[in-house]
Write a protein that holds these residues in place. Structure first.
Motif, PDB file in Angstrom:
ATOM      1  N   SER A 190      67.743  36.259  39.107  1.00  0.00           N
ATOM      2  CA  SER A 190      67.119  36.259  40.441  1.00  0.00           C
ATOM      3  C   SER A 190      67.895  35.350  41.384  1.00  0.00           C
ATOM      4  O   SER A 190      68.031  35.669  42.577  1.00  0.00           O
ATOM      5  N   GLN A 216      61.442  40.710  42.518  1.00  0.00           N
ATOM      6  CA  GLN A 216      60.669  40.619  41.277  1.00  0.00           C
ATOM      7  C   GLN A 216      59.187  40.380  41.575  1.00  0.00           C
ATOM      8  O   GLN A 216      58.313  40.981  40.957  1.00  0.00           O
ATOM      9  N   ASP A 232      65.120  43.813  41.256  1.00  0.00           N
ATOM     10  CA  ASP A 232      64.972  42.637  40.402  1.00  0.00           C
ATOM     11  C   ASP A 232      63.775  42.847  39.479  1.00  0.00           C
ATOM     12  O   ASP A 232      62.631  42.733  39.908  1.00  0.00           O
ATOM     13  N   GLU A 233      64.054  43.173  38.244  1.00  0.00           N
ATOM     14  CA  GLU A 233      63.009  43.445  37.248  1.00  0.00           C
ATOM     15  C   GLU A 233      61.916  44.362  37.789  1.00  0.00           C
ATOM     16  O   GLU A 233      60.748  43.985  37.826  1.00  0.00           O
TER      17      GLU A 233
HETATM   18 MG    MG Z   1      64.187  36.690  37.715  1.00  0.00          MG
END
Ligand code: MG
Ligand code: ADP
Length: 255
Positions: free
Chosen positions: A45, A85, A161-162
């Motif tokens: 991240s 995320q 992000d994820e």
């Molecule tokens: Mg992360």
């Protein structure tokens, strides 16, 4: 050819924390579906936040399609769409407003914003909810809206992000389909994940990141070869120093 994303010797020292990135260099070519794979706290991240202006790097360079993303970042920001995320939606906006405001930040004219928002709400099966506030959405719907928002200004580079952390199986497969299609239509994608099967399914190339450093890079079979093992999973276990957890070792224990 200009790279879609070129990161050179990127370092990030958080004032109150660790050195999260210790000289990361990475090149993603236009059209690639690139996976950044690593355990929690690896720096995934942070790398994305440095690329999108949410964190300022301590040193190093970042270019998006040849445009500086750190100091003179105007053009670079236009070219990137980020699905973060965290589910960072404004609870008091409707779905339509969420997309419309985002388009506004990116300077899209009103008519185009309206059309694009309608198109994306439809693509993500959110049209029926368009007048509702985002707080009324289920987790899966929030994920879809965040992806729609990231795509609103038609970015050339989409950063996820994820995107499937804590998402159920159907939605995960649905999101995979969407992003594969977007990639086939020409958008370059950077995906971070700690799900091996996600990286394996989607990504044409993968980099392992651990402790703020890129430690290996290649296709899934190349990474396995690098570590002298037969699967991406085993390569990953080597990376995190837990090879005793490999399926082969487990099978030995239980037999
Ligand atoms: Mg992360
Ligand atoms: P990942 O996304 O791979 O899980 P992060 O980039 O979030 O990793 O975090 C990398 C490291 O930086 C971790 O040790 C984390 O605790 C630390 N970190 C992340 N954000 C901050 C912050 N805002 N301030 C201080 N430390 C941070």
């Amino acid at each position: 050819m200009t790279a879609a994303l070129q990161i050179t010797e990127l370092r990030k020292q958080y004032p109150t924390g660790p050195e999260a990135l210790k000289g990361v260099s990475l090149t993603i070519e236009p059209g690639e579906f690139f996976g950044l794979l690593g355990p929690n706290g690896a720096g995934k991240s942070t790398l994305i936040h440095c690329t999108t202006g949410l964190a300022s790097p301590s040193s190093g360079a970042i270019e998006v399609f040849g445009h500086d993303a750190i100091d003179h970042y105007g053009k670079a920001r236009q070219l990137v769409g980020l699905a973060p995320q965290d589910l960072n939606l404004d609870h008091f906006l409707t779905l339509e407003e969420t997309l419309d405001f985002h388009g506004g930040y990116f300077g899209m004219p009103k008519k185009e914003r309206k059309e694009r928002a309608a198109e994306l709400l439809d693509a993500f099966s959110l049209t029926a909810k368009r007048k509702e506030r985002t707080r009324t959405l289920s987790g899966g719907m929030k994920r879809r809206l965040i992806l729609a928002r990231a795509l609103m200004h038609r970015p050339e580079l989409l950063i996820l992000d994820e995107p499937t952390a804590g998402v159920d199986v159907e939605l995960r497969l649905e999101l995979w389909q969407y992003v594969q299609r977007i990639n086939q239509e020409g958008t370059t994608i950077l995906l971070t994940t700690h799900y091996l099967e996600e990286a394996e399914q989607l990504c044409s190339r993968i980099a392992f990141i651990n402790g703020g450093e890129i430690v290996a890079e290649g296709t899934s079979p190349e990474l396995a070869r690098t570590y002298g093992v037969s699967s991406l999973e085993d390569a990953y276990l080597e990376l995190v120093g837990r090879k005793e957890l490999s399926r082969a070792s487990m099978a030995e224990i239980s037999s």
